[in-house]
Design an enzyme around this catalytic site. Structure first.
Site, PDB file in Angstrom:
ATOM      1  CE1 TYR A  92      29.132  25.232  -1.951  1.00 12.01           C
ATOM      2  CE2 TYR A  92      31.036  25.590  -3.361  1.00 12.01           C
ATOM      3  CZ  TYR A  92      30.268  24.765  -2.563  1.00 12.01           C
ATOM      4  OH  TYR A  92      30.658  23.465  -2.357  1.00 12.01           O
TER       5      TYR A  92
ATOM      6  NE  ARG B 152      -2.257  -1.993   3.144  1.00 13.59           N
ATOM      7  CZ  ARG B 152      -2.610  -2.224   4.413  1.00 13.59           C
ATOM      8  NH1 ARG B 152      -3.655  -1.605   4.926  1.00 13.59           N
ATOM      9  NH2 ARG B 152      -1.931  -3.077   5.151  1.00 13.59           N
TER      10      ARG B 152
END
Ligand code: UD1
Ligand code: MG
Length: 447
Positions: free
Chosen positions: A351, A21
């Site tokens: 960064y 499921r």
């Protein structure tokens, strides 16, 4: 073994079910709740409750489930259930391995909210066989526990239950504790002549009670026994787990203005007097020391943050980042494997990856460590007190000396000595009156 547990027990953990499921290629018990597979939660709860060994029941094809279980520390034995013929048959797969334990706790791999205290309560129960009961708002398709006074005499699966039995509100939570003697005597007596043609583990209760063995009941909260069978169930379990985690941090002195929007992981460590602003997401491996504020929309994973630091808003700190005390990491900054020294500042739009920054380094807006050449990662080292001008590219491997200055817009591919000023910017050329001349010549043309 936990100090409260007089005799160690073996935990038989059932995980062989198909989990169809979930509609997923990943086995159900490997789906995560709060950043850890459900199976990891179950194993941790069993160990915390005092399990001396885990007997993990899986199906032949579940190599990935076994590999995950082996990656966790602690005693664990694999038992293979060849065909999925029911929970009783799954326990039979662990029958031989269980012989060395005087007491056994059977539990499921898909109940991630099961608490160690509940399992310990079952293990400590003096009855030969004790079951876990709960009273859900909607008893739905759970097995119903039939009581005679204080003792359970039978568990009837929903599909086999008549209308009167279905009215019983006391449901089977799934987990069960039993003695070695009870397991050895009653498990071989299980039959599969029922609505589902399966060997039902809960049938042990009827067999034991009829035989005059003692049976007992331990009550749990519906939340503790919640089984995950679908994606919707997984989402519900995640919500409940997050509520637990938030609650425990609020109680421990962590501030949150909107707890419901903060997501934590099973292993998150946060000291008192940290503030988490709304919409903060904390993935596994994060530790935050006191006095630090994590501002809104920040994403953290695998990072260690010191005291009195300020992170975000909108910062993304990736694995291997270590932030020193009083450091500041501002908006739209991404870090990865970066050691940021005490009091250093990376305030905007940068960064910083594979880098070591000393104390009080200042990184200007738009600075990029160019750490990757398509094949290898290279390291950038910046000495204490260095000042990196805005919009600089640090082409690793490269070292910037202590107290050095980089002029804005520099692309640095060569080491910079301590205290030097380096600028790679092109020289400014000035042509006086050029703009006016340009406009003038163009205005004469037809548009
Ligand atoms: C089971 C109980 C039910 C109880 C409910 C609580 C039985 C027969 N019924 O029903 O009384 O109210 O749990 O949640 O036990 N598994 C195997 N091999 C199998 C079948 C199952 O390992 O052949 C494992 C599954 O992976 C799962 C656990 O056993 O972890 C429970 O199986 P599941 O099919 O979910 O049982 P329920 O129908 O929920
Ligand atoms: Mg189930």
């Amino acid at each position: 073994m936990s100090p409260s547990s007089p005799t160690p027990f073996g935990a038989i953990l059932l995980a062989a079910g198909k989990g169809t499921r979930m509609r997923s290629a990943l086995p159900k018990v490997l789906h995560e709740i709060a950043g850890r597979p459900m199976l990891g939660h179950a194993i941790a709860a069993a160990r915390q409750a005092g399990a001396a060994e885990i007997l993990l029941v899986t199906s032949p094809e579940q190599d990935d489930v076994r590999a995950y279980a082996d990656s966790l520390k602690g005693a664990l034995t694999h038992c293979i259930q060849q065909e999925q013929l029911g929970t009783g048959d799954a326990v039979a797969a662990a029958f031989d391995a269980a012989k060395k334990h005087q007491r056994l706790v059977v539990m499921f791999g898909d109940t991630p909210l099961m608490r160690a205290e509940v399992l310990a309560g079952l293990a400590l129960h003096t009855a030969e066989l004790a079951v876990l009961g709960f009273e859900p708002e909607d008893p739905a398709a759970y097995g119903r526990i039939v009581m005679q006074g204080e003792t359970p005499t039978q568990i009837i699966e929903f599909k086999d239950a008549d209308a009167a039995t279905r009215k019983i509100g006391l449901c089977n939570g799934g987990a069960m504790a039993l003695s070695q003697a009870a397991l050895a005597k009653y498990l071989p007596q299980l039959k599969n002549d029922n609505a589902q043609g399966e060997y039902y583990l809960p049938d042990l209760v009827g067999l034991a009670a009829q035989d005059g063995a003692t049976t007992g009941l331990v009550m749990a909260k519906p939340e503790d026994t919640m089984g995950v069978d679908s994606r919707a169930g997984q989402a519900k379990a995640e919500g409940l787990m997050q509520r637990r985690l938030r609650q425990s941090f609020l109680e421990a002195g962590v501030g949150m203005q909107d707890p419901d929007s903060v997501f934590l992981s099973y292993d998150t460590q946060i000291d008192a007097d940290v503030v988490l602003e709304p919409h903060v997401k904390i993935n596994p491996g994060v530790r935050i020391a006191s006095g630090t504020i994590i501002k809104a929309f920040t994403h953290l994973e695998g990072v260690d943050i010191g005291k009195d630091a300020q992170i975000g808003p909108y910062a993304r700190l990736r694995p291997g980042t270590q932030v020193g005390d009083e450091a500041k990491i501002g908006n739209f900054v991404e870090t990865k494997k970066a050691i940021v020294g005490k009091g250093a500042k990376i305030s905007h739009l940068s960064y910083i990856g594979d880098a070591e920054l000393g104390h009080e380094v200042n990184i200007g807006a738009g600075t990029i460590t160019c750490n990757y050449d398509g094949y290898n990662k290279h390291v950038t080292k910046i000495g204490a007190g260095a000042f990196i001008g805005s919009n600089s590219s640090l082409i690793a491997p490269v070292q910037i000396g202590k107290g050095a200055y980089l002029g804005s817009g520099s692309a640095i591919s060569k080491d910079v000595p301590d205290d030097a000023l380096v600028v790679t910017r092109a020289r400014v050329r000035e042509i006086a009156g050029w703009g006016a001349k340009f406009r003038n010549s163009n205005s004469k043309k037809d548009k």
